[in-house]
Design an enzyme around this catalytic site. Sequence first.
Site, PDB file in Angstrom:
ATOM      1  NE  ARG A  28       6.890 -20.317 -33.511  1.00 51.96           N
ATOM      2  CZ  ARG A  28       7.224 -19.029 -33.493  1.00 51.96           C
ATOM      3  NH1 ARG A  28       6.359 -18.132 -33.885  1.00 51.96           N
ATOM      4  NH2 ARG A  28       8.407 -18.652 -33.096  1.00 51.96           N
TER       5      ARG A  28
ATOM      6  CE  LYS B 243       5.579 -13.583 -29.360  1.00 50.10           C
ATOM      7  NZ  LYS B 243       5.285 -13.492 -30.783  1.00 50.10           N
TER       8      LYS B 243
ATOM      9  NE  ARG C  15       8.536 -12.900 -39.352  1.00 50.42           N
ATOM     10  CZ  ARG C  15       9.191 -11.920 -38.730  1.00 50.42           C
ATOM     11  NH1 ARG C  15       9.674 -10.906 -39.412  1.00 50.42           N
ATOM     12  NH2 ARG C  15       9.344 -11.946 -37.430  1.00 50.42           N
TER      13      ARG C  15
ATOM     14  NE  ARG D 232      12.883  -4.724 -37.297  1.00 47.25           N
ATOM     15  CZ  ARG D 232      12.916  -5.744 -36.456  1.00 47.25           C
ATOM     16  NH1 ARG D 232      12.884  -5.539 -35.164  1.00 47.25           N
ATOM     17  NH2 ARG D 232      12.989  -6.957 -36.924  1.00 47.25           N
TER      18      ARG D 232
ATOM     19  NE  ARG E 146      16.575  -8.357 -39.785  1.00 51.50           N
ATOM     20  CZ  ARG E 146      16.170  -9.094 -38.772  1.00 51.50           C
ATOM     21  NH1 ARG E 146      17.043  -9.589 -37.946  1.00 51.50           N
ATOM     22  NH2 ARG E 146      14.898  -9.343 -38.572  1.00 51.50           N
TER      23      ARG E 146
END
Length: 219
Positions: free
Chosen positions: A86, A11, A169, A125, A158
């Site tokens: 949200r 996004k 999430r 990542r 991370r």
Amino acid sequence: MILLGPPGSGKGTQGERLTEDFQLPYYATGDILRAAVREGTELGVEAREYMDRGDLVPDEVIVGVIAERIDDHEAEDGFILDGFPRTIPQAEALDAKMQELGRELTASVLIDVDDGEVVRRLGGRRTCVKNGHVFHVEFDPPKNEGVCDVDGSRLEIREDDKPEVIRHRLEQYREKTEPLISYYEGVGILKRVDGARPPDEVSDRIRALLATLRMEEEL
Ligand SMILES: [Zn+2]
């Protein structure tokens, strides 16, 4: 317009591109909230009191901060909103405020990506501990595994990119945010874009969508 999509759907990247292409302001809600706090606007001060207590900033305050921006000269021709709403109550609060301002949402664009792809994107990542350079085991691997190409620092996963955090999430997204899809479908402004496609294709698709909507509005 509103940008909807799970974490890792791109996004932010798409929002930036749209801003350039259409010359519209891009409001990432977290950013404009932090800006209001920093600038010490009336609502910023209010938001800060909640944050300092460790409480969530209430929807009305966030909607107020967004409204200050939307009502500004820079957003006359439109704006792109990311990160809000949200939840359904937030969507309703935003609708009420928009009506008050005599504005309306043109589109709610869903960048659709399935869970497997989100995990693949975020879970791969690797971030350099020293300067935050980001690599990806699959899409952008470093020359030497676990070592930053730029400064030779160690690469780590991370906190946000750890599998259990990604799963959490995603659960939050499915539970609280996904109902917005039916909400905007009901209002008749939901547009779906296949977010599994490469970023350039996703941009082209959204651009085409918005161009069509603009033409329809001018007719
Ligand atoms: Zn580095």
